[in-house]
Enzyme design. Structure first.
Site: not given
Ligand SMILES: *Cc1c(COP(=O)(O)O)cnc(C)c1O
Length: 409
Positions: A86, A108, A377
């Protein structure tokens, strides 16, 4: 010639008129950055000094031997700062925010991981930061809320609707409409209106660029298959971007099969054939929705894959047949998590374990000469509450009970 922002029949920007100027400004800033020869190297330098890039590619020797199939390599996005891919996206958007001369970011978040990444980026760049989160999610994700606040973000619990992610999205859009001059909305995955899918996958493509060279150096050949889990689709597009131009490499996206496709408790939009094409949240793609276009409830053991839409870029590759989509169930995912911990000393995020489970299931059909890559990930220590629960660890349970009693006293 395709319309800009469209991937086949997917994508676009279906937004309230008031937001069109700010999306246009974003598009201009992003195009300018891509054309600037210094931009990518600035981004790469920042990622190497702040977030451990290039992340290693690890040969999972014990696991490969144990399964008796292909040579399995793991791309270690779990070693990024904040524990997942991320950060690749939010740091890139942070640089774009600077180019636009803005000073405030909003986002969000459902599970909270994107919120933590955004709050981290805001602290690093000196932006003020507001995170919208459904009230239900705030209660469920206290550790992440704690970190966002410690990192200097304001976390706003959203009390509308079902008080979950989709309600937080609406609230963030309201904030953006009112504060466009100063504020950028940091989207967390390769979804939403144009230019977000393109921009997010552009920053995540750093993963694919690195791994394409790493596998040649370490294995001496290109992989036969590459596996990645698919929530919104950003880590999958990131690693797949290294291989789209090589038709010999098979690309496999693994969605959340939850309690099984025969149950209603899953989040597979492409693999199951249950998704249907619609327009929501600013873009056109496959959604899990009923015949009236009402969004369905989704479920996954991995909070980051529990999402009704999917990147329009992935929907297009799905229809072209360039990417094959599969699903892994919660049970398969826990089994894969356990195996990787024991055999390799690596704790995968439950999201990433979907890609592992998909790969392990197919290992038997491949030979020892085959090379595969699984995109790891993120790391799984954040999932300790879920993993310990699911594995039924009695000592963990009594620890939580003791802690609660300490606070009550
Ligand atoms: C958020 C998250 C995902 C899902 O998001 P994508 O956009 O599909 O990549 C997958 N893995 C981890 C570790 C995550 O944190």
């Amino acid at each position: 010639m395709e319309r800009p922002g469209y991937y086949g029949r997917f994508g676009g920007a279906f937004i309230p008129e008031i937001l069109s100027a700010t999306l246009e400004q974003l598009q201009v800033a992003f195009s300018g950055a891509k054309k600037d020869p210094d931009f990518w190297s600035t981004y790469q330098r920042l990622m190497s000094t702040y977030s451990c890039r290039p992340t290693p590619l690890t040969y999972a020797e014990n696991l490969s031997r144990h399964l008796g199939g292909p040579q399995i390599y793991l791309k270690r996005e779990d070693l990024n700062h904040t524990g997942a891919h991320k950060l690749n996206n939010v740091i890139g958007q942070g640089l774009i925010v600077g180019r636009m001369g803005k000073s405030r970011v909003i986002a969000e978040t459902g599970a909270g991981q994107h919120g933590v990444a955004t709050a981290t980026m805001a602290a690093k760049f000196g932006y003020s930061c507001t995170i919208y989160m459904g009230e239900v999610d705030v209660a469920r994700q206290r550790p992440n809320v704690f970190w966002m606040e410690q990192l200097g973000a304001r976390v706003v619990p959203v009390k509308d609707g079902a008080r979950i992610l989709k309600d937080a999205i609406n609230e963030a859009l309201r904030d953006w409409s009112a504060n466009m001059d100063t504020t950028h909305y940091v989207l967390g995955t390769a979804c939403g209106p144009h230019p977000f899918p393109e921009m997010v996958s552009y920053f995540q493509s750093i993963v694919g660029m690195e791994v394409r060279d790493q596998i040649l150096q370490q294995a001496g050949r290109s992989p036969s298959r590459v596996y990645a889990c698919v929530g919104g689709g950003s880590n999958a597009l990131g690693i797949f971007n290294g291989f789209f131009d090589n038709s010999e490499v098979e690309l496999v996206g693994v969605e959340a099969g939850g309690e099984g496709l025969q149950s209603d408790k899953h989040a597979t939009r492409l693999a199951s054939g249950r998704g249907s094409v619609g327009v929501a949240q600013g873009y056109k793609t496959y959604f899990l929705q009923d015949d009236d276009g009402q969004m369905l409830e989704t479920h996954s053991v991995a909070a980051g894959l529990d999402y009704i839409g999917v990147s329009p870029i992935l929907s297009a590759y799905h229809e072209e047949g360039r990417i094959r989509f599969e699903a892994a169930t919660d049970a398969e995912v826990l089994e894969a998590t356990r195996l990787v911990m024991k055999k390799e000393g690596i704790i995968p995020a439950l999201e990433s374990a979907h890609a592992l489970a998909g790969a392990f299931r197919e290992a038997g059909e491949m030979s020892r000469d085959d090379v595969i890559i699984v995109n790891l990930s993120g790391r799984g220590d954040k999932d300790i509450f879920t993993i310990a629960d699911a594995l039924g660890d009695a000592a963990w349970k009594s620890f939580i009970v003791t802690k609660a009693e300490e606070y009550r006293a």
